[in-house]
Design an enzyme around this catalytic site. Structure first.
Site, PDB file in Angstrom:
ATOM      1  N   SER A  83       9.179   9.240   3.113  1.00 39.80           N
ATOM      2  CA  SER A  83       8.575   9.259   4.445  1.00 39.80           C
ATOM      3  C   SER A  83       9.002  10.519   5.199  1.00 39.80           C
ATOM      4  O   SER A  83       8.674  11.625   4.779  1.00 39.80           O
ATOM      5  CB  SER A  83       8.961   7.971   5.193  1.00 39.80           C
ATOM      6  OG  SER A  83       8.195   7.809   6.353  1.00 39.80           O
ATOM      7  N   ASP A  86      -1.248   3.188   1.646  1.00 41.94           N
ATOM      8  CA  ASP A  86      -0.276   3.416   2.714  1.00 41.94           C
ATOM      9  C   ASP A  86      -0.942   3.193   4.078  1.00 41.94           C
ATOM     10  O   ASP A  86      -1.919   3.860   4.422  1.00 41.94           O
ATOM     11  CB  ASP A  86       0.264   4.846   2.625  1.00 41.94           C
ATOM     12  CG  ASP A  86       1.492   5.080   3.497  1.00 41.94           C
ATOM     13  OD1 ASP A  86       1.704   4.301   4.443  1.00 41.94           O
ATOM     14  OD2 ASP A  86       2.231   6.040   3.224  1.00 41.94           O
ATOM     15  N   HIS A 142       3.394   1.694   2.252  1.00 43.06           N
ATOM     16  CA  HIS A 142       4.335   2.788   2.510  1.00 43.06           C
ATOM     17  C   HIS A 142       5.591   2.660   1.648  1.00 43.06           C
ATOM     18  O   HIS A 142       6.090   3.642   1.117  1.00 43.06           O
ATOM     19  CB  HIS A 142       4.694   2.792   4.002  1.00 43.06           C
ATOM     20  CG  HIS A 142       5.433   4.008   4.443  1.00 43.06           C
ATOM     21  ND1 HIS A 142       4.879   5.263   4.417  1.00 43.06           N
ATOM     22  CD2 HIS A 142       6.693   4.167   4.929  1.00 43.06           C
ATOM     23  CE1 HIS A 142       5.756   6.143   4.869  1.00 43.06           C
ATOM     24  NE2 HIS A 142       6.869   5.508   5.178  1.00 43.06           N
TER      25      HIS A 142
END
Length: 846
Positions: free
Chosen positions: A705, A778, A812
Site C-alpha cells: 500500500s 482492490d 487490498h
C-alpha cells in the site's frame, strides 16, 4: 489463476504506453528461474514445502472474556479462505460489497479484505481453566461472537450458502444452535445486538417475501449523467469506493439495503417483527430497553460518494409495546457529498445514548462548517436531550478541536470527553460532569497523538447488567491499560489513576523477557486479573495474576507485585519458526532523528555472516520530530510468519518494520517526502550492514500500500537496493487528486508535490528490477488496480525490468490461500534471482 506480465531489459522504441491500454497477456517465466511448483488443477504456483507448512499451520486463537469475567471464549480464525470463497460474485453498492447469493457482506469495513470465518470456539471456565469445545456443523462460517451481559450466552452469525444465519451458543453446556427463520441482513451493520434484558436480541432481517432482486434491462438504459452546478466543495479520494453508477445500481441498493427489524427471544427462538421494512443504518437501544435510536437512508443518492454520506432521517422509537412508535424525529440530514477533505458533515453527528441514564441522547455539531481550515474559537458543540425528547437540547460543552466522543464512567457524574486536533496531531481528554454544564471541564490528558512513551493507556471498562459498557470506577479511581512503549521496546502495563489528585500507581508491568497484556479483572476488586502472555518461544496464553503490595521502607509508598499461573495451554504449531532470532535495533538518521527496526535472522544463521537481506517498512506521518523517533514494538512477541516474513525460511535476513517517519507540518509534510524517505532508507541499510548481518550488495526492499509507493520511490531514486517488490500500491498520485494518505491539499493546490511523490513520472529512469503485485478487486480508492498496470506499462515502455502479477478476486489485502501462496512464490523467485543470486555490481570507474 493469476495474470502475470513480465518484461526484461531491452532497447524499446515504443513510447510510453497509453493510459487506456489494457494489460498485456501473460508471458511465461524465463528458463533461468526454477520451474514452478503448481497446486493441482488450480493454476496457482506454490512456494517450497517448508514455507507451505508454516503458512498452513493454524494461528493461535484470540481471547474474548465474558462480561461476567468467568469464561474466556477462545476464537480461532481462519487465516486463508480458499479462492472459491474469495471468488464469490458480489455487487458494488455505494461502498459496500454484497454477495447476492446469501445477502452477506463480501468484505470487511473499508473493503480491505474478505470477511473471515471462525474455525472454532473453545470455552475456558475460570478460574480453574477447564476447557470445552463448542460443536459447530461441518462447513460452518461463523463470525465474531457477541456475549450477553450475564455471560450465559453468546450470539454469532453463520454465513451460509443461501443466507446469513443467527446462532446462539450456551456458555455452560458448550452447545450452539441456529435460530430458525432468522435470516440476517448485515449490509449496514448493527444487525445483531442483545437487548438490556439479556433474554432477547434486536436484529435486522431480510424482509419476508422480498422477491427476486431488480433485473437489469440487459441493454443500455441510457446515458449515465452527473451534474456539477457550480457549488464549491471537494470530496476526499477515500469517499468514492465502489460508488453507484446507474439507476439499476440504485434499485439494487434499495433492494439489498432493506431490512426488517425484529426481536428474537433467545430461549425459544420466537421472532417478533418491529416496524416496517426500510433501509435502517444506525440502530442503538437505550439503556432502558424501551427507546431505540434509528437512522434510515433515503434518496437522492450520490454517484461520487459512499452510502454514509447519503441523506438520513434520525429518530427515536418507543418499543415498549413492540409497536415501533416514532416518538421523536431528531433530524433529517441532507446529502453530504461535498465534505471538506478530512472534515465532517454539517448538522448533528456522533449520536449515542448516555450510559448512566435510561434514555438520554448526546451528539455533536460542527461550528466551523466541518472544515479544519477554518479558524474558530471552538470547532464543535456537544448537546444532550432527555426523554421524552420534546424539549430543546441542552449544550453541555464546546471543544476547541474536533469532538471525538464521550466515554461514560459508571459514576454518573463523570464522563471523559475526547477531542483531536488534526492540524497538530494533538489530543486532549477532559473529565466532564454533563449535569453541571456551567462547570469547566478539567483536563485529564493533553498530549501528542503520536506520543508513545508518555501515553497513559486507555481506560478499563466493565459491562453493566443491562449490557451498557462503562469506564470502571472504584471511588475516585479508574484503571488504565497501555502498551508501555519505551526505548527498550513495549512493556504493557496496568495503572490505577485517581481522578481528583491525578496521581497514578503502577499495578503491573510486563516483564522485560515477555510481552504480557492486561485482559480483564477477574472479580469485583482489582486483586486478581487476567493477562495474555507470550514470549519469543512461548505461544500466547491466558495467565491469572494475583496482586499484592508491600510498603517500601525508604519511601513509604506501596510497591505492587503479582504472582501468575497459566489458565490456557495453547501449543506452538510451528516449532521450526523458533529457530529464527530477532532483536530490536536502535539507530539514528543523518539529521539525528532516532529510528528503530526489528532485525530477524534466518534459521541456522551464524553470527557475523553476511546474508541477503530484505527491508520492509510503512512510512508514517508525524508533526513532531521528538515523537517520530520513539520506539514501538517488542522483540519478545511470539514470532509468527506471514507474507514478507516467510522469506526468512529461504535464508534471508529481514529489516522489519523499519521506522520511516515523514516529519513536518501536517498541512504540508509531503513537501519533503522524497528526501526523508531516502534518509530513512539509508540509515536502516547502513545500520544493518554495520551489524555485520546485511550484505550491502544483496539487499532488496518491499512494502504494501503506502509502503509500495515507498518501495518504488526507493528503487527509482537510490542505489541501495538490487530489487523491489511493491504490493497494492499507488504510483501516480494525480489519479487521487483530492488528497492521499495524510496529504490534504488537492493536486491543483500542490501540483509539484503530487508529481514528485509519484514514481510513475520517473519510470524512464527506473532500471532496478521491480515486481508489482496487485489485487484485481482492490476496493481502496487510493490504490485501484490501474495504478499497477499503468506503472508496469510505463516501465516496460521505457526498457526497464518488471513483472506484473494481478491476483484475481483479491481486495487490498490478499485473502485466499492460493493467492498468498502465489505471492510468496513470486517474491522468492524475484528476490532469489535479483538479490540473493545477483552478480556483483560493477566497480565504479576510477
Amino acid at each position: 489463476m493469476p495474470t502475470v506480465t513480465r518484461t526484461a531489459p531491452c532497447l524499446l522504441a515504443a513510447a510510453l504506453a497509453s493510459w487506456t491500454m489494457a494489460v498485456a497477456a501473460a508471458v511465461p517465466p524465463p528458463t533461468s528461474i526454477p520451474a514452478a511448483t503448481q497446486a493441482p488443477s488450480s493454476g496457482y504456483d506454490q512456494p517450497p514445502r517448508n514455507v507451505l507448512d508454516v503458512m498452513r499451520a493454524p494461528s493461535p486463537p484470540l481471547p474474548d472474556v465474558s462480561p461476567t469475567r468467568d469464561t474466556i471464549l477462545l476464537v480461532s480464525w481462519e487465516d486463508y479462505p480458499p479462492i472459491a470463497r474469495v471468488a464469490t460474485p458480489f455487487l458494488r453498492l455505494a461502498g459496500i460489497r454484497i454477495e447476492p447469493g446469501n445477502h452477506s457482506k463480501h468484505d470487511t469495513p473499508g473493503g480491505y479484505g474478505i470477511t473471515p470465518c471462525v474455525r472454532s470456539f473453545d470455552l475456558v471456565h475460570l478460574p480453574g481453566g477447564a476447557q470445552q469445545h463448542v460443536l459447530l456443523p461441518a462447513g460452518a462460517c461463523p463470525t465474531a461472537p457477541v456475549w450477553s451481559a450475564d455471560g450465559r450466552q453468546f450470539a454469532f452469525e453463520n454465513i451460509g450458502p443461501s443466507e446469513v444465519q443467527l446462532w446462539i451458543g450456551d456458555a455452560q453446556t458448550g452447545t450452539a444452535r441456529q435460530v430458525p427463520g432468522a435470516r440476517l441482513n448485515p449490509m449496514f451493520g448493527d444487525e445483531l445486538q442483545w437487548l438490556p434484558n439479556q433474554k432477547e436480541l434486536l436484529v435486522k432481517l431480510v424482509p419476508r417475501g422480498i422477491g427476486p432482486p431488480p433485473a437489469g434491462s440487459g441493454a443500455s438504459s441510457g446515458a449515465n449523467i452527473q451534474d456539477a452546478g457550480g457549488e464549491s466543495g471537494q470530496s476526499s479520494t477515500y469517499e468514492n469506493r465502489d460508488t453507484l453508477a446507474s439507476k439499476h445500481d440504485e434499485d439494487l441498493f434499495d433492494y439489498y439495503g432493506a431490512s426488517q427489524l425484529a426481536v428474537v427471544t433467545a430461549a425459544s427462538g420466537a421472532i417478533k417483527l418491529l416496524g416496517k421494512p426500510d433501509r435502517y443504518e444506525l440502530l442503538q437501544i437505550a439503556p432502558d430497553g424501551q427507546h431505540l435510536l434509528v437512522s434510515t437512508t433515503h434518496k437522492p443518492y450520490s454517484y461520487v460518494t459512499t452510502y454514509d454520506r447519503f441523506p438520513q432521517d434520525v429518530s427515536v422509537w418507543d418499543t415498549s409495546k413492540r409497536s415501533a412508535v416514532v416518538v421523536h424525529q431528531l433530524v433529517s440530514l441532507p446529502l453530504a457529498d461535498r465534505v471538506p477533505i478530512h472534515g465532517v458533515p454539517l448538522g448533528p453527528r456522533e449520536f449515542s445514548w448516555r450510559a448512566t441514564e435510561p434514555a438520554t441522547l448526546t451528539w455533536a455539531e460542527a461550528l466551523d462548517r466541518g472544515d479544519w481550515n477554518v479558524e474558530v474559537p471552538a470547532r464543535d458543540k456537544v448537546l444532550l436531550l432527555k426523554a421524552p425528547f420534546d424539549s430543546a437540547p441542552v449544550e453541555i460543552a464546546r471543544t476547541e478541536q474536533r469532538f471525538v466522543g464521550l466515554d461514560w464512567s459508571e459514576n454518573p457524574a463523570v464522563a471523559l470527553m475526547h477531542e483531536y486536533d488534526q492540524n497538530r496531531h494533538w489530543m486532549r481528554v477532559f473529565v466532564i460532569d454533563v449535569d453541571q454544564p456551567q462547570s469547566k471541564p478539567s483536563v485529564l490528558w493533553n498530549l501528542s497523538a503520536d506520543e508513545k512513551y508518555a501515553n497513559p493507556g486507555h481506560p478499563v471498562h466493565r459491562v453493566l447488567a443491562n449490557g451498557v459498557r462503562v469506564v470502571r470506577q472504584d471511588g475516585e479511581t479508574i484503571y488504565l491499560a497501555g502498551v508501555g512503549s519505551s526505548p527498550q521496546g513495549d512493556r504493557p502495563f496496568l495503572d490505577r489513576l485517581n481522578l481528583k489528585t491525578l496521581k497514578s500507581e503502577r499495578l503491573f508491568r510486563s516483564d522485560s523477557t515477555a510481552f504480557e497484556q492486561f485482559l480483564s479483572f477477574l472479580g469485583a476488586d482489582a486483586a486478581t486479573f487476567l493477562t495474555w502472555h507470550q514470549s519469543t518461544f512461548d505461544p500466547p496464553n491466558a495467565f491469572l495474576r494475583s496482586l499484592g503490595a508491600h510498603l517500601d521502607a525508604a519511601s513509604g509508598e506501596a510497591i505492587f507485585a503479582s504472582t501468575s499461573a497459566p489458565v490456557t495451554h495453547i501449543a506452538d504449531q510451528t516449532p521450526v519458526v523458533r529457530q529464527i532470532k530477532k532483536r530490536l535495533v536502535s539507530y539514528k538518521r543523518a539529521d539525528g532523528l532516532d529510528l528503530s527496526f526489528t532485525l530477524y535472522t534466518p534459521p541456522g544463521y551464524t553470527q557475523g555472516t553476511r546474508v541477503p537481506t530484505i527491508l520492509y517498512a510503512y512510512p508514517l506521518d508525524y508533526a513532531d520530530a521528538s515523537k517520530a523517533g520513539q520506539i514501538a514494538g517488542s522483540q519478545q512477541t511470539f514470532t509468527r510468519l506471514r507474507q514478507h516474513r516467510l522469506l526468512l525460511l529461504a535464508g534471508y535476513a529481514l529489516i522489519d518494520n523499519a521506522s520511516f517517519p515523514i516529519v513536518g507540518d501536517p498541512k504540508k509534510a509531503y513537501d519533503t517526502y522524497q528526501e526523508q524517505l531516502l534518509a530513512d532508507a539509508k540509515a536502516a541499510v547502513d545500520e544493518a550492514v554495520l551489524l555485520g548481518v546485511a550484505d550491502p550488495d544483496r539487499i532488496g526492499v518491499t512494502g504494501h500500500s503506502h509502503g509500495a509507493l515507498m518501495t518504488v520511490n526507493l528503487v527509482a531514486h537510490s542505489d541501495l537496493f538490487r530489487a523491489g517488490v511493491a504490493t497494492s500500491g499507488s504510483y501516480n498520485k494525480t489519479l487521487t487528486p483530492f488528497g492521499f494518505q495524510n496529504e490534504r491539499r488537492s493536486v491543483w493546490e500542490a501540483p509539484d508535490v503530487y508529481l514528485k511523490v509519484s514514481p510513475f513520472f520517473v519510470a524512464d529512469k527506473l532500471k532496478t528490477p521491480l515486481l508489482i503485485v496487485h489485487g484485481a478487486d482492490d476496493a481502496n480508492p487510493g490504490t485501484t488496480p490501474i495504478q499497477a498496470s499503468k506503472l508496469y506499462e510505463a516501465i516496460r515502455g521505457n526498457g526497464g525490468t518488471a513483472r506484473l502479477v494481478m491476483l484475481p478476486h483479491e481486495p487490498h489485502w490478499y485473502t485466499a490461500m492460493e493467492s498468498n501462496e502465489q505471492l510468496i512464490y513470486e517474491m522468492l523467485r524475484w528476490f532469489d534471482k535479483y538479490v540473493k543470486n545477483a552478480p556483483p555490481r560493477p566497480s565504479p570507474p576510477h
